[in-house]
Design a protein around this motif. Structure first.
Motif, PDB file in Angstrom:
ATOM      1  N   ASP A 190      10.932 -17.268 -34.562  1.00  0.00           N
ATOM      2  CA  ASP A 190      10.602 -18.690 -34.475  1.00  0.00           C
ATOM      3  C   ASP A 190      11.646 -19.453 -35.271  1.00  0.00           C
ATOM      4  OD1 ASP A 190       9.575 -19.154 -37.379  1.00  0.00           O
ATOM      5  OD2 ASP A 190       8.481 -17.399 -36.696  1.00  0.00           O
ATOM      6  N   GLU A 223       8.988 -19.332 -24.747  1.00  0.00           N
ATOM      7  CA  GLU A 223       8.763 -18.566 -25.976  1.00  0.00           C
ATOM      8  C   GLU A 223       9.568 -17.268 -25.904  1.00  0.00           C
ATOM      9  OE1 GLU A 223       5.132 -16.459 -28.521  1.00  0.00           O
ATOM     10  OE2 GLU A 223       4.678 -17.647 -26.735  1.00  0.00           O
ATOM     11  N   GLU A 256       7.737 -21.777 -28.452  1.00  0.00           N
ATOM     12  CA  GLU A 256       6.477 -22.217 -27.859  1.00  0.00           C
ATOM     13  C   GLU A 256       6.585 -22.146 -26.340  1.00  0.00           C
ATOM     14  OE1 GLU A 256       4.504 -25.815 -29.757  1.00  0.00           O
ATOM     15  OE2 GLU A 256       6.615 -26.146 -30.290  1.00  0.00           O
TER      16      GLU A 256
END
Length: 299
Positions: free
Chosen positions: A236, A193, A185
């Protein structure tokens, strides 16, 4: 189904076994299109004695990092002699930076294996040589969480536009990439990120384990037994630990890039495991570290 389609990692399958993403001279080729993301890339180039390879950098910047052996890297206006090393467990290596929109020739007189770490980027920086003695060697963690980090292209160490890359060496029996952490993020000042590739080598043909757990519903979920030549793609998720089996040191190369306005590595620890950092000041660093010291000028 074509061979390339068969080799393509499925959207949910982020573990890439050795040989499953081979293409031509590359023992591993992970480009953004194959990974299903926008920036990070990694290729493992294998050259026989006297062999050359031409690299068109395209829209990406690249670092040529010897894993074993040395090579000559030549671009339009520069040539770099990379002394390299016998193996990733043998010492810090020199490296070469290649800008986007360039053509380079990589030639190895004695043969070798070379990591090409890349990232799609906007700025075109000059080609440069990275001397081994200028690579900061960091001992991170403590006790059985001790590891060695070679920060050859860390943010703030070596200038790139998007690319961040480091090497991590973990003594047998230790955990690294721990506590589990994420960087999926954009939170200014707290988290960046970054897409990340882990590429593994295990000393003397051993094995290790790597974990990525979801940080969001439907997120990346990997528990893999890893061996030399394997890779894990992390768009992620909480990644870690990376576990080295007793008696066999683990090496991994981290390649990262992302869309943020600043080139920075900002992480968020998993809330259930971040407490482990508070135990490190009371513990010594594993006496087996460094596995090898920082390179010296003139060595």
């Amino acid at each position: 189904m074509s061979t390339d389609e068969a080799r393509e990692p499925a959207g949910r399958d982020r573990y890439v076994p050795a040989g499953s993403a081979a293409q031509g001279p590359y023992a591993l080729r992970i480009d953004p299109e194959r990974a299903g993301w926008a920036h990070s890339a990694l290729r493992i180039l294998e050259l026989t004695p006297g062999q050359s390879h031409t690299l068109d950098t395209g829209e990406s910047e690249w670092i040529v990092l010897p894993l074993s052996g040395g090579c000559t890297v030549t671009t339009e206006d520069a040539s770099f002699e990379l002394l390299g090393r016998a193996s990733v467990f043998g010492g810090v290596t020199d490296f070469a930076y290649l800008p986007r929109d360039a053509r380079a020739q990589i030639t190895s007189g004695a043969g070798g294996r070379f990591a090409l770490a890349g990232a799609k980027c906007e700025r075109r920086l000059p080609a440069r040589y990275g001397p081994a003695p200028e690579v900061p060697v960091e001992l991170r963690g403590a006790g059985d969480c001790s590891r060695q980090v070679n920060n050859f292209a860390a943010a703030g160490v070596f200038e790139c536009d998007r690319l961040i890359a480091v090497e991590v060496l973990t003594p047998g029996g230790n955990w690294s990439s721990y506590p589990p952490h994420k960087h999926d993020e954009h939170r200014p000042g707290a988290e960046s990120e970054l897409e990340e590739i882990y590429y593994f080598e295990i000393d003397q043909g051993g094995l290790g384990y790597h974990r990525v757990s979801p940080s969001r519903p439907g997120g990346t979920d990997v528990l893999a037994e890893v061996r030399t030549g394997d890779a894990v793609l992390i768009p992620d998720g909480w990644h870690g630990p990376s576990i080295a089996s007793p008696g066999r040191a683990m090496y991994y190369l981290n390649v990262m890039a992302g869309p943020g306005p600043d080139r920075e590595w900002l992480i968020c620890d998993h809330p259930d495991h971040g407490w482990v950092r508070d135990t490190w000041p009371a513990q010594p660093v594993d006496p087996r570290l460094p596995l090898y010291p920082a390179a010296e000028e003139g060595a």
